[in-house]
Design an enzyme around this catalytic site. Structure first.
Site, PDB file in Angstrom:
ATOM      1  N   HIS A 522       1.100   2.914  -2.530  1.00 24.13           N
ATOM      2  CA  HIS A 522       1.857   2.227  -1.648  1.00 24.13           C
ATOM      3  C   HIS A 522       2.681   1.642  -2.179  1.00 24.13           C
ATOM      4  O   HIS A 522       3.469   1.071  -2.477  1.00 24.13           O
ATOM      5  CB  HIS A 522       1.359   1.673  -0.190  1.00 24.13           C
ATOM      6  CG  HIS A 522       1.829   0.820   0.231  1.00 24.13           C
ATOM      7  ND1 HIS A 522       2.498   1.338   1.262  1.00 24.13           N
ATOM      8  CD2 HIS A 522       1.457   0.054   0.220  1.00 24.13           C
ATOM      9  CE1 HIS A 522       2.679  -0.098   2.140  1.00 24.13           C
ATOM     10  NE2 HIS A 522       2.328  -0.442   1.691  1.00 24.13           N
ATOM     11  N   GLU A 523       1.262   0.428  -2.415  1.00 24.38           N
ATOM     12  CA  GLU A 523       1.367  -0.593  -3.793  1.00 24.38           C
ATOM     13  C   GLU A 523       2.470  -0.581  -5.318  1.00 24.38           C
ATOM     14  O   GLU A 523       3.323  -1.417  -5.401  1.00 24.38           O
ATOM     15  CB  GLU A 523       0.116  -1.673  -4.417  1.00 24.38           C
ATOM     16  CG  GLU A 523      -0.677  -2.237  -3.420  1.00 24.38           C
ATOM     17  CD  GLU A 523       0.026  -2.861  -2.003  1.00 24.38           C
ATOM     18  OE1 GLU A 523       1.131  -3.185  -2.588  1.00 24.38           O
ATOM     19  OE2 GLU A 523      -1.125  -2.705  -1.384  1.00 24.38           O
ATOM     20  N   HIS A 526       6.268  -0.166  -3.457  1.00 22.72           N
ATOM     21  CA  HIS A 526       6.359  -1.279  -3.071  1.00 22.72           C
ATOM     22  C   HIS A 526       7.551  -1.374  -4.370  1.00 22.72           C
ATOM     23  O   HIS A 526       8.774  -2.418  -4.439  1.00 22.72           O
ATOM     24  CB  HIS A 526       5.723  -2.519  -3.716  1.00 22.72           C
ATOM     25  CG  HIS A 526       5.503  -2.420  -1.901  1.00 22.72           C
ATOM     26  ND1 HIS A 526       6.125  -2.598  -0.301  1.00 22.72           N
ATOM     27  CD2 HIS A 526       3.849  -3.277  -0.909  1.00 22.72           C
ATOM     28  CE1 HIS A 526       6.015  -2.705   0.322  1.00 22.72           C
ATOM     29  NE2 HIS A 526       4.157  -2.998   0.117  1.00 22.72           N
ATOM     30  N   GLU A 589       7.882  -1.418   3.762  1.00 19.07           N
ATOM     31  CA  GLU A 589       6.680  -1.083   4.072  1.00 19.07           C
ATOM     32  C   GLU A 589       6.477   0.659   4.189  1.00 19.07           C
ATOM     33  O   GLU A 589       5.700   1.629   3.733  1.00 19.07           O
ATOM     34  CB  GLU A 589       6.259  -1.442   5.223  1.00 19.07           C
ATOM     35  CG  GLU A 589       5.991  -3.350   4.899  1.00 19.07           C
ATOM     36  CD  GLU A 589       5.093  -3.787   3.699  1.00 19.07           C
ATOM     37  OE1 GLU A 589       4.257  -2.814   2.991  1.00 19.07           O
ATOM     38  OE2 GLU A 589       5.075  -4.917   3.056  1.00 19.07           O
ATOM     39  N   ASP A 593       4.429   3.457   2.180  1.00 19.54           N
ATOM     40  CA  ASP A 593       4.064   4.416   2.597  1.00 19.54           C
ATOM     41  C   ASP A 593       3.881   5.811   2.562  1.00 19.54           C
ATOM     42  O   ASP A 593       3.099   6.199   2.116  1.00 19.54           O
ATOM     43  CB  ASP A 593       3.929   4.203   4.589  1.00 19.54           C
ATOM     44  CG  ASP A 593       2.957   3.291   4.814  1.00 19.54           C
ATOM     45  OD1 ASP A 593       2.013   1.960   4.085  1.00 19.54           O
ATOM     46  OD2 ASP A 593       2.987   2.822   5.654  1.00 19.54           O
TER      47      ASP A 593
HETATM   48 ZN   LIG Z   1       3.068  -3.133   1.371  1.00 15.83          ZN
END
Ligand SMILES: [Zn+2]
Length: 692
Positions: A522-523, A526, A589, A593
């Site tokens: 997830h990070e 980003h 986000e 995900d």
């Molecule tokens: Zn996030």
């Protein structure tokens, strides 16, 4: 910890306390923490069909048997329980330091904590600690002196509410630290609360004005005077809300990057003397700054010319009262909780004082309390294991980029370059911050808070013109969260999240990859979402996609905007309309995900293959693939009050648990295959969204 970064860092999840609910003044007894299982068969609702509603299947029984505790607005199986556990361990450390410190640092944070816990003294002092601010505000006789008042309040660590000023990295040259100024001035959670013309918001506004009136009355004003003051506060805040940029528009970096010379900025805003303000906050002189939201500052200047001086005095007094409410006598505390906790967020009881004081000490002295916390709760072996996991995820994202069906080779190369430049920070900072200049007094709670504000402000303002410290952290070690910072191009995992059930080496890799693996993925993703993808590997705002690829990228993110925008955050009832998610606000986000789930799955396949296992091997009746998706889903099992759900839909860029699970698995065909779904079922659609 104060954060003056206006371009937001992209975090994994919003904090539990969305509304600023104050803590109880009574000391309730801390209870030892619950250990959270990484994989919980009992949480599963076997009456649900995983292909129709996977979230209900993975979490249904947990949701039914875990109502929201009275002091919470959201109760999440992993986040809340680990947060409670970490805070309890922190409390043990602080409590011991308060009574029997063995090092100077322990004495310092022990005293900070003890001052917060001493509610008898808070009661005895009454409004005395904020009287100097009241006196200064009462002396304001002329709107031309607003700049002096703002600067002086800020320099003393008192609330200076009109806007946010600090030093930030230049978006277009991340090696430079420049001055930046950002909109502010509101008390309610979002500008919508002031300007949306619906019955629900009209009612909230009425309750807010009642609350402000009561607070002024408690502070000693007559009811008539208090009502007049509250009306002035509402008028000013509403006017500021109207000139504020929306959260959704602020996601676009270009919308918050406007370099002005100080002279041009002053011309834009003639009725507030920024030179006086800059001098009073004691920052070195500078020639240009980033005015993130010019319309706001133009509007603020016009408002200053228009509003009578007594309205401004009311506005400033309100912010002093409001900001101190949790640390004033019980009557103020209770009134503040009644509106911001109960009415706005649906919280039934105040947060116990010991929890509030533990968190407050962590915010102020996080890298001091964190040193012992890390020693006790984060063994070196955990750091080594994380390094391995991160490397596995990096490889998967690289493989994913190479095989992306829609991207040109030139852009793939640029994406891989950026991926190769992501820096990893795991556990805690290499070098701890020095707090020796922060004076802490055991009998001066509000003074400690103010001195802490000054300490953080000086720390931030001192960065002007200096090289960037790449080793700096934006979260304290016990924090249960993670973040990506586009200007640093780094991913950060505090020790607080590297705990079971996110990170657990006693369990099979499938569950671990579904937990911390997806968090890492997830990070990393980003760096490549709608916002992160506009920055290059050096953290500079610069396009590295070809125009055709950017167009294809946007078509794909638009698919997610429409998908998540159709999900329900809160149902209609009793004349209150349904609240949908905001697909644009949550886009980054959701992209993170979706990318995280896909690349952690790829990393799991590699890991299983290296161990001679396959994704179809079974443990406890579930295949590795099924355990991976269940492990992922069970991170997000949650209950939330309706008020908090509605508030989050407006302010939180993260989707709620249900949609973080169902929105994501329906975009990944390996899920439908793992559970033997028929194509066309809700969790295994024929057409789905995919960015990365
Ligand atoms: Zn996030």
């Amino acid at each position: 910890m104060n954060c003056f970064r206006f371009a937001p860092i992209l975090i994994l999840a919003a904090g539990t306390a969305l509304a600023q609910a104050p803590a109880a003044t009574g000391a309730s007894k801390p209870m030892p923490p619950v250990v959270v299982k990484s994989f919980d068969l009992a949480a599963i609702d076997k009456t649900a069909d995983p292909c129709t509603d996977f979230y209900q299947y993975a979490c249904g029984n947990w949701i039914k048997s875990n109502p929201i505790p009275g002091d919470q607005t959201r109760w999440a199986r992993s986040f809340s329980l680990v947060q409670e556990r970490n805070r309890y361990l922190l409390w043990e450390e602080l409590n011991a330091a308060a009574s029997n410190p063995t090092t100077p640092l322990q004495k310092q944070f022990g005293n900070y904590f003890a001052a917060c816990m001493d509610t008898d003294l808070v009661e005895k002092k009454g409004l005395k600690p904020i009287e100097p601010d009241f006196k200064r505000i009462a002396e304001l006789k002329d709107t031309h002196k607003l700049a002096n008042l703002m600067g002086e309040l800020e320099a003393e660590g008192s609330p200076a509410p009109l806007f946010n000023f600090g030093v930030e990295q230049d978006d277009k040259d991340s090696s430079k630290q420049i001055a930046g100024i950002f909109q502010g001035g509101l008390s309610l959670p979002d500008r919508d609360y002031y300007i949306v013309d619906s019955k629900r918001f009209q009612e909230i506004r009425k309750q807010y004005v009642d609350h402000v009136t009561k607070m002024f009355t408690l502070a000693g004003d007559t009811p008539e005077q208090a009502a007049k003051e509250a009306a002035a506060v509402m008028e000013i805040e509403t006017a500021l809300a109207k000139v504020s940029t929306s959260r959704t528009d602020l996601r676009e970096p270009a919308n918050r990057y406007h370099i002005y010379t100080v002279a041009d900025f002053q011309k834009l805003t003639p009725d507030f003397d920024y030179l006086v303000y800059f001098k009073d906050v004691k920052i070195r002189s500078f020639e240009t700054l980033n005015v993130a939201t010019p319309d706001f500052f133009k509007g603020l200047s016009e408002l200053i010319a228009k509003e009578p001086i007594e309205s401004w005095r009311s506005y400033f007094r309100w912010h002093v009262l409001h900001s101190a409410a949790s640390n004033l006598p019980k009557a103020f505390f209770d009134e503040s909780f009644s509106f911001f906790g109960k009415t706005l967020a649906g919280q039934k009881e105040p947060t116990p004082r010991w929890k509030q004081c533990s968190s407050m000490t962590d915010r102020a002295l996080g890298e001091a309390v964190g040193q012992d916390w890390v020693k006790n709760n984060f063994p070196p072996a955990a750091k080594a294991s994380m390094d391995k996991l991160v490397a596995a995820l990096e490889k998967s994202l690289g493989d994913d980029i190479k095989t992306l069906p829609w991207m040109s080779d030139a852009t793939k190369k640029a994406a891989e370059e950026k991926l190769g430049m992501i820096r990893n920070k795991i556990g805690y900072p290499e070098k701890w911050r020095d707090y020796s200049k922060l004076k802490v007094e055991r009998d001066d709670l509000i003074g400690n808070l103010e001195r802490n504000n000054v300490f953080e402000r000086n720390y931030n303002l001192n960065k002007l013109g200096k090289p960037v410290d790449e080793k700096e952290w934006g979260m304290t070690p016990p924090t249960v969260n993670a973040y990506y910072n586009p200007s640093f191009n780094d991913i950060n995992f505090p020790a607080g999240i590297l705990q079971p059930p996110f990170f657990d080496f006693t369990i099979d890799p499938a569950v671990n990859f579904g937990g911390i693996g997806v968090v890492i993925g997830h990070e990393m993703t980003h760096g490549f979402d709608d916002e992160g993808s506009q920055y290059d590997g050096l953290g500079n705002l610069r396009e590295w996609q070809t125009p055709e690829d950017r167009k294809a990228f946007t078509e794909r993110t638009d698919c997610e905007v429409a998908e998540y925008g159709s999900f329900e955050a809160a149902p209609a009832h009793d004349g209150i309309p349904e609240q949908k998610l905001n697909g644009k606000l949550t886009l980054g986000e959701n992209t993170a995900d979706n990318g995280g789930l896909r690349i952690a799955y790829m990393a799991l396949l590699d890991t299983l293959a290296a161990e001679g296992k396959t994704i179809n091997d079974k443990i406890d009746g579930y295949t590795e693939a099924q355990r991976y998706f269940l492990g992922f889903a069970q991170v997000w099992c949650q209950n939330q009050t309706e008020q908090a759900s509605r508030q989050a839909a407006l302010v939180d860029p993260h989707s709620p648990g249900r949609w973080r699970v169902n929105g994501t698995v329906q975009n990944f065909d390996q899920f439908g295959k793992a559970f033997g779904c028929t194509q066309g079922q809700p969790m295994y659609p024929v057409k789905y969204c995919r960015v990365w």
